[in-house]
Design an enzyme around this catalytic site. Structure first.
Site, PDB file in Angstrom:
ATOM      1  N   ASP A 125       2.966  -3.587   3.739  1.00 11.76           N
ATOM      2  CA  ASP A 125       3.332  -4.775   4.536  1.00 11.76           C
ATOM      3  C   ASP A 125       4.398  -4.399   5.563  1.00 11.76           C
ATOM      4  O   ASP A 125       4.363  -4.845   6.709  1.00 11.76           O
ATOM      5  CB  ASP A 125       3.893  -5.899   3.644  1.00 11.76           C
ATOM      6  CG  ASP A 125       2.816  -6.896   3.204  1.00 11.76           C
ATOM      7  OD1 ASP A 125       1.650  -6.475   3.079  1.00 11.76           O
ATOM      8  OD2 ASP A 125       3.154  -8.077   2.998  1.00 11.76           O
ATOM      9  N   ASP A 127      13.237   3.700  -1.766  1.00 15.08           N
ATOM     10  CA  ASP A 127      14.230   2.939  -0.992  1.00 15.08           C
ATOM     11  C   ASP A 127      14.495   3.625   0.345  1.00 15.08           C
ATOM     12  O   ASP A 127      14.547   2.989   1.396  1.00 15.08           O
ATOM     13  CB  ASP A 127      15.534   2.733  -1.802  1.00 15.08           C
ATOM     14  CG  ASP A 127      16.050   3.994  -2.468  1.00 15.08           C
ATOM     15  OD1 ASP A 127      15.336   5.017  -2.460  1.00 15.08           O
ATOM     16  OD2 ASP A 127      17.172   3.964  -3.008  1.00 15.08           O
ATOM     17  N   LYS A 148      10.085   7.034  -7.228  1.00 17.67           N
ATOM     18  CA  LYS A 148      11.446   6.658  -7.635  1.00 17.67           C
ATOM     19  C   LYS A 148      11.802   7.569  -8.807  1.00 17.67           C
ATOM     20  O   LYS A 148      12.164   7.110  -9.905  1.00 17.67           O
ATOM     21  CB  LYS A 148      11.471   5.159  -8.004  1.00 17.67           C
ATOM     22  CG  LYS A 148      12.855   4.576  -8.209  1.00 17.67           C
ATOM     23  CD  LYS A 148      13.679   4.434  -6.927  1.00 17.67           C
ATOM     24  CE  LYS A 148      15.106   4.032  -7.257  1.00 17.67           C
ATOM     25  NZ  LYS A 148      15.991   4.032  -6.066  1.00 17.67           N
ATOM     26  N   ASP A 157       2.075  -1.521  -2.170  1.00 16.56           N
ATOM     27  CA  ASP A 157       1.931  -2.929  -1.771  1.00 16.56           C
ATOM     28  C   ASP A 157       3.057  -3.301  -0.810  1.00 16.56           C
ATOM     29  O   ASP A 157       2.826  -3.884   0.249  1.00 16.56           O
ATOM     30  CB  ASP A 157       1.968  -3.814  -3.025  1.00 16.56           C
ATOM     31  CG  ASP A 157       1.882  -5.297  -2.670  1.00 16.56           C
ATOM     32  OD1 ASP A 157       1.026  -5.652  -1.846  1.00 16.56           O
ATOM     33  OD2 ASP A 157       2.684  -6.079  -3.214  1.00 16.56           O
ATOM     34  N   TYR A 204       0.974  -2.904 -12.105  1.00 12.81           N
ATOM     35  CA  TYR A 204      -0.006  -3.951 -11.820  1.00 12.81           C
ATOM     36  C   TYR A 204      -0.958  -4.169 -12.996  1.00 12.81           C
ATOM     37  O   TYR A 204      -1.426  -5.284 -13.209  1.00 12.81           O
ATOM     38  CB  TYR A 204      -0.849  -3.573 -10.588  1.00 12.81           C
ATOM     39  CG  TYR A 204      -0.380  -4.166  -9.285  1.00 12.81           C
ATOM     40  CD1 TYR A 204       0.875  -3.855  -8.777  1.00 12.81           C
ATOM     41  CD2 TYR A 204      -1.200  -5.016  -8.554  1.00 12.81           C
ATOM     42  CE1 TYR A 204       1.297  -4.374  -7.573  1.00 12.81           C
ATOM     43  CE2 TYR A 204      -0.780  -5.538  -7.341  1.00 12.81           C
ATOM     44  CZ  TYR A 204       0.469  -5.218  -6.860  1.00 12.81           C
ATOM     45  OH  TYR A 204       0.879  -5.738  -5.669  1.00 12.81           O
TER      46      TYR A 204
HETATM   47  C1  IPM Z   1      -2.496  -6.774  -1.233  1.00 16.05           C
HETATM   48  C2  IPM Z   1      -2.118  -8.107  -1.819  1.00 16.05           C
HETATM   49  C3  IPM Z   1      -2.552  -8.150  -3.279  1.00 16.05           C
HETATM   50  C4  IPM Z   1      -1.770  -7.077  -4.015  1.00 16.05           C
HETATM   51  C5  IPM Z   1      -2.396  -9.511  -3.969  1.00 16.05           C
HETATM   52  C6  IPM Z   1      -3.183 -10.583  -3.223  1.00 16.05           C
HETATM   53  C7  IPM Z   1      -2.822  -9.478  -5.395  1.00 16.05           C
HETATM   54  O1  IPM Z   1      -0.765  -8.328  -1.660  1.00 16.05           O
HETATM   55  O2  IPM Z   1      -3.701  -6.443  -1.233  1.00 16.05           O
HETATM   56  O3  IPM Z   1      -1.612  -6.057  -0.773  1.00 16.05           O
HETATM   57  O4  IPM Z   1      -0.636  -7.304  -4.460  1.00 16.05           O
HETATM   58  O5  IPM Z   1      -2.293  -5.972  -4.151  1.00 16.05           O
HETATM   59 MG    MG Z   2       0.252  -6.854  -0.492  1.00 11.25          MG
END
Ligand code: IPM
Ligand code: MG
Length: 363
Positions: A250, A222, A190, A246, A135
């Site tokens: 999700d 993975d 990884k 990240d 990042y």
């Molecule tokens: C998160 C989001 C951010 C990230 C984006 C908005 C830059 O996806 O906070 O998970 O990738 O960290």
């Molecule tokens: Mg995110």
């Protein structure tokens, strides 16, 4: 104590407004100050993270953040895109530890896309390193390839890197968090392919020597992605790098029914924090007052607990959210047959009402 409020873009404005109402009815004495961030700040001041917003966030004891991102600005240069605001805040405030709890609230067991028995009682904590990895690694950019399979061709590149102190400090956060829970840490990497993550594994293993009471296992990313949908309850604390965290957060969010339920805390070494829902600005539903404000309200509870040391108020807010869910209220993202579909403001109303009743009960 001062709280900086940065609603941002899209549904950020709608959900933060509900969290502010909750904060107000707690009767605590905090000063709040609101500022523009993301696309909204770009539109007004030509920059997604104006100096004044950054200064406010620096000076505050805690930051309540909504979401940034606006498709209208997808084509402008990267440095000015809305997402740079949150990345800049994380970097400038050194918020290296991102805590993303994934809790399956009992009334929502059926809102998950997984079978109820796989997710009922799920309670895992993802600890994502937030200021390093690919990042932020330099160099990055576009250039003419100096070597590789296509020398002379145009290429895009980023740099994945982690320094020892960066890994050490996030590993300590994970082991210490595990001590407050079931004392199990899974470090996700990884190491089979990437030097950065073989190093990560080595350093996490070294730090673990200081926590003999905590169990540590390692998992490739993975496999971790697969295990999260196969048997998510095997996990207690997951610690991982910025990029993997990240993605996995999700995925973990969906196990709980909706990403609209997931709060997060991003902390520095002193415990100062930025609190935001784990979801984004959802431009597709912005302005319709149907977004779920609970992730933001639960982020406020984390703020009360971690940065403002108001444990009791944090408990009350979480209990009020439970009450709203138990009463059968659901925003569309968590709606299922037999429950009542409500909008953003009505959900806020329900949490506020639950808080006011609990206050009068407590005298
Ligand atoms: C998160 C989001 C951010 C990230 C984006 C908005 C830059 O996806 O906070 O998970 O990738 O960290
Ligand atoms: Mg995110």
């Amino acid at each position: 104590m001062k709280i900086a409020i940065l609603p941002g873009d899209g549904i950020g404005v709608e959900i933060v407004a509900q969290a502010e109402r909750v904060l107000q009815c707690l009767d605590l004495c905090f000063e709040t100050e609101i500022a523009l961030v993301g696309g909204a700040a770009y539109a007004a001041h030509g920059h997604p993270l104006p100096e004044a917003t950054l200064q406010l966030a620096r000076a505050a004891d805690a930051v309540l953040f909504g979401a940034v991102g606006d498709p209208r600005y997808d084509a402008i240069e990267r440095a000015l895109r809305p997402e740079q605001a949150i990345l800049g805040l994380r970097k400038h405030l050194q918020l290296f530890a991102n805590l993303r709890p994934a809790l399956c609230h009992a009334p929502l067991t059926h809102a998950s896309s997984l079978r109820p028995e796989l997710v009922s009682g799920l309670d895992l904590l993802i600890i994502r390193e937030l200021t390093g990895d690919v990042y932020f690694g330099q160099p990055r950019g576009r250039r003419t390839a100096p070597d590789g399979a296509f020398p002379g061709a145009e290429e895009g590149f980023d740099t994945m890197r982690y320094a020892r102190p960066e890994i050490e400090r996030i590993a300590h956060v994970a082991f210490q968090a595990a001590r407050q829970r079931s004392r199990r840490v899974t470090s996700v990497d990884k190491a089979n392919v990437l030097e950065t993550f073989q190093f990560w594994r080595d350093v996490v293993t070294e730090v673990h020597a200081q926590y003999p009471d905590v169990e540590l296992n390692h998992m490739y990313v993975d496999n971790a992605a697969m295990q999260l949908v196969k048997a998510p309850k095997q996990f207690d604390v997951i610690v991982t790098g910025n990029l993997f965290g990240d993605i996995l957060s999700d995925e973990a969010a969906m196990l709980t029914g909706s990403i609209g339920m997931l709060p997060s805390a991003s902390l520095d070494a002193a415990g100062k924090g930025l609190y935001e829902p784990s979801h984004g600005s959802a431009p597709d539903i912005a302005g319709r007052s149907i977004a779920n404000p609970l992730a933001t309200i639960l982020s406020l509870a984390m703020m009360l607990r971690f940065s403002l040391h108001q444990e009791e108020a944090a408990d009350r807010v979480e209990a009020a959210v439970q009450q709203a869910l138990a009463a059968g209220l659901r925003t569309p993202d968590i709606w299922s047959e037999g429950t009542r579909r409500v909008g953003t403001v009505e959900m806020g109303d329900a949490v506020v009402a639950a808080l006011t009743t609990s206050a009068s009960f407590n005298g």
